[in-house]
Design a protein around this motif. Structure first.
Motif, PDB file in Angstrom:
ATOM      1  N   HIS A  28      71.652  56.418  75.929  1.00 34.13           N
ATOM      2  CA  HIS A  28      70.457  55.754  76.403  1.00 34.13           C
ATOM      3  C   HIS A  28      69.670  56.643  77.237  1.00 34.13           C
ATOM      4  O   HIS A  28      68.884  56.061  78.088  1.00 34.13           O
ATOM      5  CB  HIS A  28      70.832  54.694  77.051  1.00 34.13           C
ATOM      6  N   LEU A  30      66.957  59.151  78.876  1.00 30.68           N
ATOM      7  CA  LEU A  30      65.547  59.786  78.556  1.00 30.68           C
ATOM      8  C   LEU A  30      65.516  61.228  79.471  1.00 30.68           C
ATOM      9  O   LEU A  30      66.232  61.302  80.493  1.00 30.68           O
ATOM     10  CB  LEU A  30      64.626  58.935  79.449  1.00 30.68           C
ATOM     11  N   VAL A  67      58.085  60.924  79.905  1.00 29.79           N
ATOM     12  CA  VAL A  67      59.365  61.120  78.965  1.00 29.79           C
ATOM     13  C   VAL A  67      58.752  62.097  78.268  1.00 29.79           C
ATOM     14  O   VAL A  67      57.975  62.140  77.439  1.00 29.79           O
ATOM     15  CB  VAL A  67      59.400  59.489  78.198  1.00 29.79           C
ATOM     16  N   VAL A  70      63.957  61.296  73.958  1.00 30.64           N
ATOM     17  CA  VAL A  70      64.780  60.459  74.093  1.00 30.64           C
ATOM     18  C   VAL A  70      66.356  60.517  73.529  1.00 30.64           C
ATOM     19  O   VAL A  70      66.350  61.319  72.484  1.00 30.64           O
ATOM     20  CB  VAL A  70      64.292  58.941  73.759  1.00 30.64           C
ATOM     21  N   ALA A  74      68.265  55.122  72.713  1.00 32.22           N
ATOM     22  CA  ALA A  74      67.207  54.758  73.777  1.00 32.22           C
ATOM     23  C   ALA A  74      66.315  54.124  72.785  1.00 32.22           C
ATOM     24  O   ALA A  74      65.766  54.340  71.606  1.00 32.22           O
ATOM     25  CB  ALA A  74      66.411  56.053  74.345  1.00 32.22           C
ATOM     26  N   PHE A  77      61.915  53.148  75.623  1.00 32.77           N
ATOM     27  CA  PHE A  77      60.585  53.914  75.879  1.00 32.77           C
ATOM     28  C   PHE A  77      60.637  55.113  74.650  1.00 32.77           C
ATOM     29  O   PHE A  77      61.773  55.364  74.069  1.00 32.77           O
ATOM     30  CB  PHE A  77      60.826  54.805  77.245  1.00 32.77           C
ATOM     31  N   GLU A 103      67.600  54.972  80.287  1.00 34.62           N
ATOM     32  CA  GLU A 103      66.586  54.126  80.385  1.00 34.62           C
ATOM     33  C   GLU A 103      66.529  52.826  80.820  1.00 34.62           C
ATOM     34  O   GLU A 103      65.625  52.188  81.143  1.00 34.62           O
ATOM     35  CB  GLU A 103      65.989  54.067  78.806  1.00 34.62           C
ATOM     36  N   HIS A 276      65.398  47.799  85.374  1.00 35.18           N
ATOM     37  CA  HIS A 276      64.188  48.113  84.268  1.00 35.18           C
ATOM     38  C   HIS A 276      63.430  46.823  84.320  1.00 35.18           C
ATOM     39  O   HIS A 276      62.189  47.147  84.505  1.00 35.18           O
ATOM     40  CB  HIS A 276      64.773  48.325  83.012  1.00 35.18           C
TER      41      HIS A 276
END
Length: 328
Positions: A28, A30, A67, A70, A74, A77, A103, A276
């Motif tokens: 997950h 970034l 970003v 990823v 993920a 994003f 993320e 988030h």
């Protein structure tokens, strides 16, 4: 993209420019190209804690950037997205050209703020939000009085704004000692401002003779008696620092003492998306003009000299709002 990235670390309390390999995102994570970071009291505390260690420590718990790539899992994003976050204290800090972050603790950067202004927000905003909602558990119709100690600081600045915006019937007493700090606290939303270097309890009780329901305390040492005096029975304190709160005067009024540590969720609930979601809501509030940025000092570029200067500003205990370091 090059194989190496610029980083700023601290070794034996000295800021050092260095290079490290650029990490690759997995799961997950970034990979974020950092555009700006802000400095918090936590950075200074962690630097001191690591001062005897010979290895380079990478600090930084606030960032805004883009970003770059990823991980395979993920989904929130994609490359090119502009983001902001406070990350996790369990991972290397944000004072790096590229940074890996889960993320699920990252939010969309407010469109109306540049990277520097956005980097000032995450840690203090999450702390303030969790204080109001998770510790004090305030409802929209909440009434009473809250004392915000250190109201001109980073967390105090956001706490006042959020409380005014979300709990309009709550009376807010900020504490500040200098004229410029008092003016800033009032600008952030304090209804009243008192001096925390004098007789704090007496100053608060002059405004609220029956006492107050809530106290937010970023630094609590030596203040427990004052808090117990100004709080009504069954009142509550939320503290950011580690202090022995087993004082008899707290017991006598059945007062509740909470601790707020915004990294608890990243540390102990790594799949939780609360940060988030929270940061996305805050971005909407900022873009709607209901919250304002708290950056008051911008330094640059990101490097050993400017990070050392930012730490000195934190240590002076005279900074207002947030100090940000931006650009490479």
């Amino acid at each position: 993209m090059a194989d190496m990235m610029r980083v700023v670390g601290f070794r034996e309390n000295v800021a050092v420019d260095a290079e490290m390999p650029i990490p690759s995102p997995e799961g997950h994570d970034l990979l974020v190209r950092i555009e700006a970071v802000s400095v918090n009291p936590l950075d200074v505390i962690e630097r001191a804690r690591r001062s005897a260690k010979p290895e380079l420590g990478i600090l930084g718990y606030d960032a805004a950037g883009v970003v770059e790539a990823v991980g395979g899992q993920a989904a929130l994003f994609q490359p090119g997205d502009e983001v902001y976050y406070a990350g996790s204290i369990a991972r290397p800090g944000t004072n790096t050209e590229y940074h890996l972050v889960d993320e699920r603790v990252v939010g969309r950067k407010p469109a109306g703020l540049d990277f520097a202004a956005a980097a000032a927000l995450p840690l203090t905003t999450i702390t303030a939000w969790e204080t109001l909602h998770d510790r004090f558990r305030l409802a929209r119709e909440a009434t009473g009085t809250m004392v915000v100690v250190g109201a001109a600081g980073g967390v105090g600045s956001m706490l006042l704004q959020l409380a005014r915006q979300q709990f309009p019937d709550l009376t807010l007493i900020g504490t500040a000692s200098r004229p410029e700090s008092r003016a800033w606290a009032e600008e952030m939303g304090a209804h009243h401002v008192v001096d925390h270097h004098g007789d704090l309890a007496a100053a608060v009780l002059e405004i609220a003779p029956q006492g107050v329901e809530y106290v937010f305390s970023p630094y609590s040492a030596g203040k427990l008696t004052a808090y117990a005096t100004m709080l009504k029975p069954f009142g509550q304190v939320t503290a950011l620092d580690q202090v022995d709160a087993r004082a008899s005067e707290l017991f006598a009024k059945s007062l509740t003492w909470h601790w707020e540590m915004m990294f608890s969720r990243p540390l102990y609930a790594p799949g939780d998306t609360t940060h988030h979601d929270l940061l996305n809501v805050v971005a909407e509030l900022v873009d709607a003009g209901q919250l304002r940025g708290t950056m008051t000092k911008r330094l640059g570029p990101i490097g050993a000299a400017t990070l050392a200067e930012a730490h000195q500003l934190m240590e002076s205990a005279r900074s207002i709002g947030k100090v940000v370091v931006a650009g490479w």
